[in-house]
Design an enzyme around this catalytic site. Sequence first.
Site, short mmCIF file in Angstrom:
data_model
loop_
_atom_site.label_atom_id
_atom_site.label_comp_id
_atom_site.label_asym_id
_atom_site.label_seq_id
_atom_site.Cartn_x
_atom_site.Cartn_y
_atom_site.Cartn_z
N TYR A 72 1.00 -1.09 0.02
CA TYR A 72 -0.11 0.11 0.07
C TYR A 72 0.88 1.28 -0.13
CZ TYR A 72 -3.72 -3.22 1.48
OH TYR A 72 -4.72 -4.14 1.62
N HIS A 119 -6.68 1.03 -2.35
CA HIS A 119 -6.14 -0.46 -2.57
C HIS A 119 -4.80 -0.70 -2.43
CE1 HIS A 119 -5.47 0.28 -6.60
NE2 HIS A 119 -4.96 -1.06 -6.64
N LYS A 133 -3.41 -4.24 -10.08
CA LYS A 133 -2.04 -4.35 -9.41
C LYS A 133 -0.80 -4.24 -10.18
CE LYS A 133 -4.15 -6.32 -5.32
NZ LYS A 133 -4.51 -5.07 -4.68
#
Length: 344
Positions: free
Chosen positions: A284, A292, A323
């Site tokens: 993070y 997120h 991601k």
Amino acid sequence: MAGRISSNEVVIDNPSEAIRNYNKGYFGRMVGETLHLHLIEATFLVEIGRVEVERDGKTVTLNELMDMGIKVHPNFEISYLVFRDLRQRGYVVRIPQDGEDGFDLYPRGGAPHSHSPTYLVKAISERSPFLILRISDWINGIGKRKLMLGIADEEGDLTYYSVKFFRMRGKMKEEESYEGNITVMGDRSMVWDEELSKKLQENFIGRTFEENVVQLSLMETAYLVEKGATAMKGNKKLSLKSFIKYAKKIQPDIERRLYAYKDLRSSGLIPKTGFKFGSHFRVYREHIGEGHAPYLVHVIPENYKSTWTEISRAVRLANSVRKQMIFAIAGSGIDYIRIKRMTP
């Protein structure tokens, strides 16, 4: 007029044909009034019908030209698939004249006389080993260009990756020290100390077990002991060295992961376990709950070797959960390499 085989290249002697083929796509290199084509370039021009090639007065077929290329150039068929695909997409793709492995890819609409290449493209078979040291060397050697990898699978389909050194920064201020007792259990630890538990919760270290009680991984325990907390195994106090020795029996790579964990924390980031995503950490940039985790980080040694199938799986999974896939190379220092799917 046809081109002729000369040594391991194709030469077009007719000046007008040479200039026409060079100016229309910037194939080959002009030497005086003749055009010298790499076998990959000549094969493509034969395939699309722009050039004919002769040897000893006889026409060389596409099949024969490819056979010649395979005998002369390592990885010819894989390189040709990537070169062909990028040319069909409308890019100017050039083969470096200094013998460098790969292709120079120019920006769309760009030309060698007016632009610098944007990417160095490496053509790779899915069956080739993934060697992180080789990837790192490629990035270090490309100057101002970016690195693109074109991976050809067994059916000839291509997947492209953008690869670069990557640095992450976060907003979390790292605490200088921690005080309090940590109870070492089997493959994890517990913090029953209320004051220490609250501080850990504020800094997003460990997992809340119940109110004012925190559960820690062995790696988090080592991080806290290094910063002043006390590890207790039964009635015995463990030094950092003793704890690492104990933890390595359960988690042999703890020192490598700890190295990356400390570096991420010092950069203001919050690393948490990435097990559910098949990696070591999800990371993070800001307080958990405010956003997120944009990164998945997998910690590997400098001599790490894998398969492109495994890398493809990791990158695709990261992309599917919004991601980025980062590989942390832990050696004498630590480098981060991002591998990201791209469409040229």
